[in-house]
Design an enzyme around this catalytic site. Sequence first.
Site, PDB file in Angstrom:
ATOM      1  N   HIS A  33       0.890  -1.166   0.000  1.00  0.00           N
ATOM      2  CA  HIS A  33       0.000   0.000   0.000  1.00  0.00           C
ATOM      3  C   HIS A  33       0.928   1.215   0.000  1.00  0.00           C
ATOM      4  CE1 HIS A  33      -3.036   2.931   1.121  1.00  0.00           C
ATOM      5  NE2 HIS A  33      -2.217   3.339   2.075  1.00  0.00           N
ATOM      6  N   CYS A  95      -4.437   2.010  -4.671  1.00  0.00           N
ATOM      7  CA  CYS A  95      -3.609   3.070  -4.097  1.00  0.00           C
ATOM      8  C   CYS A  95      -2.325   3.271  -4.895  1.00  0.00           C
ATOM      9  CB  CYS A  95      -3.280   2.758  -2.643  1.00  0.00           C
ATOM     10  SG  CYS A  95      -2.383   1.207  -2.424  1.00  0.00           S
TER      11      CYS A  95
END
Length: 117
Positions: A33, A95
């Site tokens: 992430h 993301c």
Amino acid sequence: MSKVLLYVYDLSGGLARQLSLPLTGKFIEGIWHTSVVVFGREIYYGQGILESHGQPVRQIDCGVTEIPEEMFDEYLDDLRSSYTASKYHLLDFNCNSFTADVVGFLTGNEIPEWITS
């Protein structure tokens, strides 16, 4: 001028590194992430475009931006229609897609391939 950092988090908390090979036959270092830190703000894409602060496992220097913060905020406002919660897709639009776009806009650089692959 502001420094641009890519913050990298491992969503597996280290389990991907430990269990991926025996479970899948393929080594996976982490489930990444990412967020972008610029103008003293950490910005990421999840349930829309959000801001927060966390403890990343890595910080990657992406360079500096000459773009003023006001222009960056306008850019983020434009992205909000594309980066919505309903459009989030774990593998194809996530993301890392967001941070790649933002880093490209701010610096002209790309994020590392080991994140996007």
